[in-house]
Design an enzyme around this catalytic site. Sequence first.
Site, PDB file in Angstrom:
ATOM      1  N   LYS A  20       0.865  -1.184  -0.319  1.00  0.00           N
ATOM      2  CA  LYS A  20       0.198   0.238  -0.411  1.00  0.00           C
ATOM      3  C   LYS A  20       0.901   1.575   0.141  1.00  0.00           C
ATOM      4  O   LYS A  20       2.005   1.365   0.113  1.00  0.00           O
ATOM      5  CB  LYS A  20      -1.129  -0.145   1.494  1.00  0.00           C
ATOM      6  CG  LYS A  20      -2.226  -1.819   0.677  1.00  0.00           C
ATOM      7  CD  LYS A  20      -2.768  -0.965   2.090  1.00  0.00           C
ATOM      8  CE  LYS A  20      -3.674  -1.795   2.593  1.00  0.00           C
ATOM      9  NZ  LYS A  20      -4.876  -2.340   3.764  1.00  0.00           N
ATOM     10  N   TYR A  60     -12.734  -2.783  -3.457  1.00  0.00           N
ATOM     11  CA  TYR A  60     -12.782  -2.645  -2.340  1.00  0.00           C
ATOM     12  C   TYR A  60     -14.753  -2.469  -1.949  1.00  0.00           C
ATOM     13  O   TYR A  60     -15.269  -1.583  -1.509  1.00  0.00           O
ATOM     14  CB  TYR A  60     -12.016  -2.055  -1.519  1.00  0.00           C
ATOM     15  CG  TYR A  60     -10.836  -1.572  -1.208  1.00  0.00           C
ATOM     16  CD1 TYR A  60     -11.009  -3.188  -0.307  1.00  0.00           C
ATOM     17  CD2 TYR A  60     -10.326  -1.076  -1.739  1.00  0.00           C
ATOM     18  CE1 TYR A  60      -9.398  -3.069   0.347  1.00  0.00           C
ATOM     19  CE2 TYR A  60      -8.466  -1.145  -0.555  1.00  0.00           C
ATOM     20  CZ  TYR A  60      -8.610  -2.188   0.258  1.00  0.00           C
ATOM     21  OH  TYR A  60      -7.184  -3.067   0.513  1.00  0.00           O
ATOM     22  N   PHE A  68     -15.282   3.746   7.162  1.00  0.00           N
ATOM     23  CA  PHE A  68     -14.561   4.197   6.649  1.00  0.00           C
ATOM     24  C   PHE A  68     -14.251   3.922   5.648  1.00  0.00           C
ATOM     25  O   PHE A  68     -12.403   4.384   4.858  1.00  0.00           O
ATOM     26  CB  PHE A  68     -13.682   3.102   7.694  1.00  0.00           C
ATOM     27  CG  PHE A  68     -13.495   1.895   7.593  1.00  0.00           C
ATOM     28  CD1 PHE A  68     -12.385   1.290   6.067  1.00  0.00           C
ATOM     29  CD2 PHE A  68     -14.660   0.489   8.040  1.00  0.00           C
ATOM     30  CE1 PHE A  68     -13.065  -0.576   5.911  1.00  0.00           C
ATOM     31  CE2 PHE A  68     -13.978  -0.333   8.009  1.00  0.00           C
ATOM     32  CZ  PHE A  68     -13.825  -0.873   6.768  1.00  0.00           C
ATOM     33  N   ARG A  96      -2.301 -15.183   4.103  1.00  0.00           N
ATOM     34  CA  ARG A  96      -2.951 -13.891   4.699  1.00  0.00           C
ATOM     35  C   ARG A  96      -1.957 -13.718   6.065  1.00  0.00           C
ATOM     36  O   ARG A  96      -2.198 -13.057   7.242  1.00  0.00           O
ATOM     37  CB  ARG A  96      -4.307 -14.284   4.535  1.00  0.00           C
ATOM     38  CG  ARG A  96      -5.253 -13.108   3.363  1.00  0.00           C
ATOM     39  CD  ARG A  96      -5.401 -12.560   3.135  1.00  0.00           C
ATOM     40  NE  ARG A  96      -6.469 -12.409   4.590  1.00  0.00           N
ATOM     41  CZ  ARG A  96      -7.296 -11.497   4.993  1.00  0.00           C
ATOM     42  NH1 ARG A  96      -7.241 -10.202   3.648  1.00  0.00           N
ATOM     43  NH2 ARG A  96      -8.393 -11.130   5.759  1.00  0.00           N
ATOM     44  N   ARG A 113       2.931  -7.648   9.324  1.00  0.00           N
ATOM     45  CA  ARG A 113       1.197  -5.995  10.083  1.00  0.00           C
ATOM     46  C   ARG A 113       2.134  -6.337  11.610  1.00  0.00           C
ATOM     47  O   ARG A 113       2.630  -4.993  12.191  1.00  0.00           O
ATOM     48  CB  ARG A 113       0.550  -6.211   9.342  1.00  0.00           C
ATOM     49  CG  ARG A 113      -0.148  -6.027   7.973  1.00  0.00           C
ATOM     50  CD  ARG A 113      -1.597  -6.236   7.462  1.00  0.00           C
ATOM     51  NE  ARG A 113      -2.532  -6.160   7.221  1.00  0.00           N
ATOM     52  CZ  ARG A 113      -3.702  -6.913   6.065  1.00  0.00           C
ATOM     53  NH1 ARG A 113      -3.901  -7.524   6.879  1.00  0.00           N
ATOM     54  NH2 ARG A 113      -3.997  -6.423   5.540  1.00  0.00           N
ATOM     55  N   ASN A 123      -2.060  -0.285   7.096  1.00  0.00           N
ATOM     56  CA  ASN A 123      -1.706  -1.617   7.994  1.00  0.00           C
ATOM     57  C   ASN A 123      -0.445  -2.020   6.565  1.00  0.00           C
ATOM     58  O   ASN A 123      -0.621  -3.378   6.887  1.00  0.00           O
ATOM     59  CB  ASN A 123      -2.711  -2.389   8.223  1.00  0.00           C
ATOM     60  CG  ASN A 123      -3.915  -2.557   7.087  1.00  0.00           C
ATOM     61  OD1 ASN A 123      -4.075  -1.925   6.318  1.00  0.00           O
ATOM     62  ND2 ASN A 123      -4.931  -3.535   6.904  1.00  0.00           N
ATOM     63  N   HIS A 126      -2.039  -5.021   1.058  1.00  0.00           N
ATOM     64  CA  HIS A 126      -3.420  -5.696   0.775  1.00  0.00           C
ATOM     65  C   HIS A 126      -2.699  -8.006   0.868  1.00  0.00           C
ATOM     66  O   HIS A 126      -1.791  -8.062  -0.372  1.00  0.00           O
ATOM     67  CB  HIS A 126      -4.052  -5.389   0.323  1.00  0.00           C
ATOM     68  CG  HIS A 126      -4.677  -5.918  -1.033  1.00  0.00           C
ATOM     69  ND1 HIS A 126      -6.065  -6.580  -0.199  1.00  0.00           N
ATOM     70  CD2 HIS A 126      -5.610  -6.952  -1.987  1.00  0.00           C
ATOM     71  CE1 HIS A 126      -7.291  -7.204  -0.567  1.00  0.00           C
ATOM     72  NE2 HIS A 126      -6.296  -7.377  -1.727  1.00  0.00           N
ATOM     73  N   GLU A 137      -9.234 -10.224  -8.216  1.00  0.00           N
ATOM     74  CA  GLU A 137      -8.322  -9.150  -7.817  1.00  0.00           C
ATOM     75  C   GLU A 137      -7.588  -9.003  -8.965  1.00  0.00           C
ATOM     76  O   GLU A 137      -6.868  -8.239  -9.811  1.00  0.00           O
ATOM     77  CB  GLU A 137      -7.831  -9.027  -6.593  1.00  0.00           C
ATOM     78  CG  GLU A 137      -9.030  -9.134  -5.554  1.00  0.00           C
ATOM     79  CD  GLU A 137      -8.491  -9.019  -4.489  1.00  0.00           C
ATOM     80  OE1 GLU A 137      -7.468  -9.459  -4.075  1.00  0.00           O
ATOM     81  OE2 GLU A 137      -9.483  -9.019  -3.416  1.00  0.00           O
TER      82      GLU A 137
HETATM   83  P1  IDP Z   1      -7.867  -7.598   4.972  1.00  0.00           P
HETATM   84  O1  IDP Z   1      -7.119  -6.121   4.056  1.00  0.00           O
HETATM   85  O2  IDP Z   1      -6.849  -7.285   5.921  1.00  0.00           O
HETATM   86  O3  IDP Z   1      -9.093  -8.212   3.746  1.00  0.00           O
HETATM   87  P2  IDP Z   1     -10.825  -5.806   5.165  1.00  0.00           P
HETATM   88  O4  IDP Z   1     -11.579  -5.974   5.979  1.00  0.00           O
HETATM   89  O5  IDP Z   1     -11.309  -5.862   2.870  1.00  0.00           O
HETATM   90  O6  IDP Z   1      -9.399  -5.957   5.288  1.00  0.00           O
HETATM   91  O7  IDP Z   1     -10.464  -4.122   5.051  1.00  0.00           O
HETATM   92  C1  IDP Z   1      -9.860  -3.652   4.119  1.00  0.00           C
HETATM   93  C2  IDP Z   1      -8.536  -2.636   4.215  1.00  0.00           C
HETATM   94  O8  IDP Z   1      -9.649  -1.307   5.013  1.00  0.00           O
HETATM   95  C3  IDP Z   1      -7.925  -2.931   5.669  1.00  0.00           C
HETATM   96  O9  IDP Z   1      -6.600  -3.476   5.109  1.00  0.00           O
HETATM   97  C4  IDP Z   1      -7.868  -1.469   6.123  1.00  0.00           C
HETATM   98  O10 IDP Z   1      -6.950  -1.265   6.131  1.00  0.00           O
HETATM   99  C5  IDP Z   1      -8.483  -0.637   6.448  1.00  0.00           C
HETATM  100  N1  IDP Z   1     -10.392  -1.211   6.758  1.00  0.00           N
HETATM  101  C6  IDP Z   1     -10.456  -2.582   7.748  1.00  0.00           C
HETATM  102  N2  IDP Z   1     -11.178  -1.756   8.385  1.00  0.00           N
HETATM  103  C7  IDP Z   1     -10.980  -0.818   8.899  1.00  0.00           C
HETATM  104  C8  IDP Z   1     -11.409   0.373  10.049  1.00  0.00           C
HETATM  105  O11 IDP Z   1     -12.124  -0.075  10.622  1.00  0.00           O
HETATM  106  N3  IDP Z   1     -11.015   1.710  10.124  1.00  0.00           N
HETATM  107  C9  IDP Z   1      -9.963   2.048   9.109  1.00  0.00           C
HETATM  108  N4  IDP Z   1      -9.823   1.383   8.269  1.00  0.00           N
HETATM  109  C10 IDP Z   1     -10.118   0.104   8.101  1.00  0.00           C
END
Ligand code: IDP
Length: 159
Positions: A20, A60, A68, A96, A113, A123, A126, A137
Amino acid sequence: SLHGSRGLCMAMERTYIMAKPDAVQRGLVSDIIGRFEKKGYKLVALKLVKPARSLLEEHYDSLKDKAFFPSLMDYMTSGPVVAMVWEGKNVVATGRTMLGATNPLESAPGTIRGDFSIEVGRNICHGSDSVENAEREIKLWFGEGTIDWSSHSQGWIYE
Ligand code: IDP
């Protein structure tokens, strides 16, 4: 087998991994690539991209109703990302695990992470969460396709 082509003929899974914008800014791209490379996975596509908001909205799509989402779009469009496809046995689920939990507060030390980030909205990486999403994707980010090549290491990684 060491000299055979079993490893090459095995139906190999592929996953979409992305460094990212914060990973690019912080110089963590090589650490992310290095984890996958050293593990034994095979790199089949890689590029630096400044993604359009529309591409990220599609990527997304399942999160578009989350509170968010706007800040996620701002974060993800803030700079270039490194898009890549890695191939190997069970690479989606293992990828993952290597990334760690979505929220770095819960990511174990030793995960990408867990070792390099603190907040969920920063974080650094992805990884596709299912084989089905990986295929979606990969098509989305690599419409041009991936690179077909045989790695000399296969026989030393797969029995
Ligand atoms: P993942 O990236 O681990 O698959 P997802 O739930 O698909 O997780 O969320 C995508 C991305 O959105 C996350 O990697 C993170 O950067 C962001 N994200 C997820 N949950 C939150 C939140 O509660 N607050 C802010 N950003 C979030």
